[in-house]
Scaffold this active site. Sequence first.
Site, PDB file in Angstrom:
ATOM      1  N   SER A   1       0.797  -1.236   0.000  1.00 39.93           N
ATOM      2  CA  SER A   1       0.000   0.000   0.000  1.00 39.93           C
ATOM      3  C   SER A   1       0.821   1.273   0.000  1.00 39.93           C
ATOM      4  O   SER A   1       0.258   2.367  -0.159  1.00 39.93           O
ATOM      5  CB  SER A   1      -0.938   0.003   1.210  1.00 39.93           C
ATOM      6  OG  SER A   1      -1.897  -1.031   1.093  1.00 39.93           O
TER       7      SER A   1
ATOM      8  N   ASP B   1     -17.596   1.578  -1.277  1.00 41.07           N
ATOM      9  CA  ASP B   1     -16.756   0.384  -1.136  1.00 41.07           C
ATOM     10  C   ASP B   1     -17.527  -0.723  -0.423  1.00 41.07           C
ATOM     11  O   ASP B   1     -17.779  -0.639   0.777  1.00 41.07           O
ATOM     12  CB  ASP B   1     -15.496   0.733  -0.336  1.00 41.07           C
ATOM     13  CG  ASP B   1     -14.657  -0.493   0.000  1.00 41.07           C
ATOM     14  OD1 ASP B   1     -14.788  -1.513  -0.696  1.00 41.07           O
ATOM     15  OD2 ASP B   1     -13.861  -0.394   0.956  1.00 41.07           O
TER      16      ASP B   1
ATOM     17  N   ASP C   1     -11.055  -6.214  -0.439  1.00 41.76           N
ATOM     18  CA  ASP C   1     -10.452  -5.171   0.378  1.00 41.76           C
ATOM     19  C   ASP C   1      -9.964  -5.814   1.681  1.00 41.76           C
ATOM     20  O   ASP C   1     -10.468  -6.864   2.093  1.00 41.76           O
ATOM     21  CB  ASP C   1     -11.484  -4.089   0.691  1.00 41.76           C
ATOM     22  CG  ASP C   1     -10.838  -2.826   1.231  1.00 41.76           C
ATOM     23  OD1 ASP C   1     -10.756  -1.848   0.469  1.00 41.76           O
ATOM     24  OD2 ASP C   1     -10.399  -2.808   2.405  1.00 41.76           O
TER      25      ASP C   1
ATOM     26  N   HIS D   1     -15.352   0.079   3.359  1.00 41.60           N
ATOM     27  CA  HIS D   1     -15.211   1.349   4.075  1.00 41.60           C
ATOM     28  C   HIS D   1     -16.357   2.324   3.806  1.00 41.60           C
ATOM     29  O   HIS D   1     -16.298   3.481   4.235  1.00 41.60           O
ATOM     30  CB  HIS D   1     -13.894   2.029   3.674  1.00 41.60           C
ATOM     31  CG  HIS D   1     -12.667   1.267   4.059  1.00 41.60           C
ATOM     32  ND1 HIS D   1     -12.141   0.271   3.266  1.00 41.60           N
ATOM     33  CD2 HIS D   1     -11.867   1.348   5.156  1.00 41.60           C
ATOM     34  CE1 HIS D   1     -11.054  -0.220   3.842  1.00 41.60           C
ATOM     35  NE2 HIS D   1     -10.870   0.417   4.996  1.00 41.60           N
TER      36      HIS D   1
ATOM     37  N   CYS E   1      -7.786   2.156   1.521  1.00 43.86           N
ATOM     38  CA  CYS E   1      -8.869   1.399   0.902  1.00 43.86           C
ATOM     39  C   CYS E   1      -8.399   0.722  -0.377  1.00 43.86           C
ATOM     40  O   CYS E   1      -8.092   1.381  -1.382  1.00 43.86           O
ATOM     41  CB  CYS E   1     -10.040   2.342   0.604  1.00 43.86           C
ATOM     42  SG  CYS E   1     -11.392   1.550  -0.272  1.00 43.86           S
TER      43      CYS E   1
END
Length: 637
Positions: free
Chosen positions: A330, A354, A369, A375, A388
Site C-alpha cells: 500500500s 466500497d 479489500d 469502508h 482502501c
Amino acid sequence: MMLGQALRDPRTELRVFRNRMMAAGLAILVAFALLLARFTWLQVVQQQYYHTLAEQNRISVVPVVPGRGLILDRNGQVLAANYSAYTLEVTPSKVANMDHAIDELAKVIEVSPRDRRRFRKLQEESKNFESLPIRTRLTEEEVARFAVNRFRFPGFEIKARLFRSYPQGDVASHAIGYIGRINDADLQRIDAEGLSANYKGTDHIGKLGLEGAYEKELHGVTGSEQVEIDAGGRAIRSLSRTEPQSGNNLIVTLDVNLQKIAEQAFGDYKGALVAIDPRTGDVLALVSMPNFDPNLFVDGIDPQNWDALNNSPDKPLNDRALRGQYPPGSTIKPFMALAALEYHKRSPSYSISDPGYFTLPGVAHRYRDWKKGGHGMVDMHRAIVVSCDTYFYGLANEMGIDAIHDFLARFGFGARTGIDIDGELPGLAPSQQWKMQRFKQKWYAGDTVSVGIGQGYMLATPLQLAAATATLANGGIPVHPHLLKAIQDAKTHEERAYAAKGAGTPIVKPENLAVIRAAMADVTKPGGTAARAAAGAPYSIAAKTGTAQVVGMKQGEKYDEKRMKREHWDHALLIAFAPVEDPKLALAILVENGQHGGSTAGPIARTVFDYYLTGKKPTAKPPRPPETLGPEEEEHD
C-alpha cells in the site's frame, strides 16, 4: 737383456719426449688462452651486464605501500581506520613441507586453528610465490622469539603492515563495505585500468560499499625504497626512498549515531531502512538487518566464519536496502492517487461506495479489500488515510498499466537510483511490453488491478521507496540519493564536495502534490493506519503504511498467520517524512515478515524521527517478532 738395452735409440726417445712436451705446452697455452678470452669476455665485454646483475643481487627495490584513506561520517566519527602491526608471512614456494614448518613454528609462537584455516584458504586463492600471512598482530615478545629462531624457518619473515580497522563493528557494514585480499578478478581489473604499478606490494583492495566504490581515492600512490641486502636476503641499509602518498579521506553523509539508533530499533526483526535528507539527497542512514562485522574480512575471513555468514538463513551478507526487491504494497497508493490527479482520471472529491471488494466487468473473481464489509463512501483523501484497496483497484483499472508504468518511472520505480555504491537492483515497474518480452504473454486487466495496490508484478527496493518519498517531501523535485559528502585531500586536508546532481524542476503540479501530502499527514492522525506510531509526537509526520504478501492466497482463502510459517508472514512497510511543513528527513522501512506497517514499521520510524528531530533516545527495548499476533494487533493497511 743387455742386447735390448743396446737396441734403444736415445735420439728417438728424446724426440718423442719433446713432441709430448710441446703438445702438453700447446694444450696448456690453448687452455690459458681460452680462460683469458673468457675472462676478457666476462670482465670487459659483459662487464656492464654482470655489474647490473650484481647490483640487483645487492640492491632490492621494495614497494612502499601507502596508507589507506580514512572513512568518516558527517560529524567526523571514524568508520574505517588503519593501525600498524607486525605480521609473520611465508612464501609457500620456499618451504618444502608446509605442514611440518607450521607445526615447528607453533612451538615458537602461537598458531591457532583459525590461523591455519585462514592460511589454507589464502593458499588456495593465491599463487605459490606470493607472500601470505600465517600470523597477524604479533606482540613484541613474539617478534623477538621468532627473530632468535629465524634461521630454522627459511621462507618466513616478519613484516610491519598497516591493517584496516572498522571501529564501529557491524554498524553500517553494508554501506561501508570492507577490504579483502586481491584475487584474480581484481588483478584483471587493475591491469585493464593500467594501475598495476600502483598496486605493487598491495595485498588488499576495497570489495563492497564505499570501500569498493571509492577504491581509487582511498588507495593512494605507492612509493619505493632501494635497500641493500646481504647474501641471506636480509636488509642492511636503505639507499634511497620515494615516499608513498596516502589515500584521500572520505567524508560520508551517514550519521553514525542515527544509524545505530535505526539498527537497534529493528530488534530481532530482519529488514531495511533508508533515511534521506530530502533537501540534499544525503543518505543519513542505510540499514540492512541483520548485518555483519567487516573486521572479519580484513585478514582474510576463515572458512568457519564464512560458512556461518554465507549459509545463515537470515542472509546477513544480503544488502536488503539496495538489493531487496519487494512488493511495495500500500505504500504505492499515494503515487497512484497522484497519477490519477496528473492524468485527470480522478478529482480529489470523486467518491466510490466500497462494498469490501472490486470486480472486473464480466469476471466473477472478487478482489477483496482488507476490511471485510468495506469502508463505505470513500474519496481520494480517505482512501489514502484508511488504505482502501477497493478504491485503488478501480483506479488502476481505469488508468491502465502503461500509464501507471510511465508515471511511476518519473519517481524512479523500475530503475536504479544511481546511488554511488555498487550492487543496487532496479526493482520492477511492469508494463505490457515487459510481460510480453519476459513471459511471451499478453497483459490482463487482473494484472493491472494487483499493481494498483503494490502487488502482482510490482517490485521496489527500500532505497527506491525512500528516494520516491523524498521527492514527495521535496515539492516534487527528484531527489538523487548519495553517500559521499566530500573527499578530503590527504596532504592539504582541503575538501572537495560531492558533485550532486542539479535540483531540477518539479515533476508534478504543486496543487496535486498538496492533496497527497495532506492525506499522508492524516494517515498519522486518529483514524489513520499509522496513528498509533505517531501519537504524541511534537512534530508533524506524513506517512503511508503497507503490507506486502510473501505467498499468494487462493480464491476465497483467508490469510491466517497462525497456520503459516513465520517466513511466510507478510512484510510490513512504511514510507514517511517529517516535519510535514518543512521536511528534513524522509524514510522508507521494510520489516520482513513484520505483518503490518503501522504496528511494526511505525514504531521504528517514530524512534528514528524522535532522535533526528528532537535528540530523544529510545528507552523501550527493541521489538522481538511474536510467535503469533494477539487480538490487539489485528490491523491492516
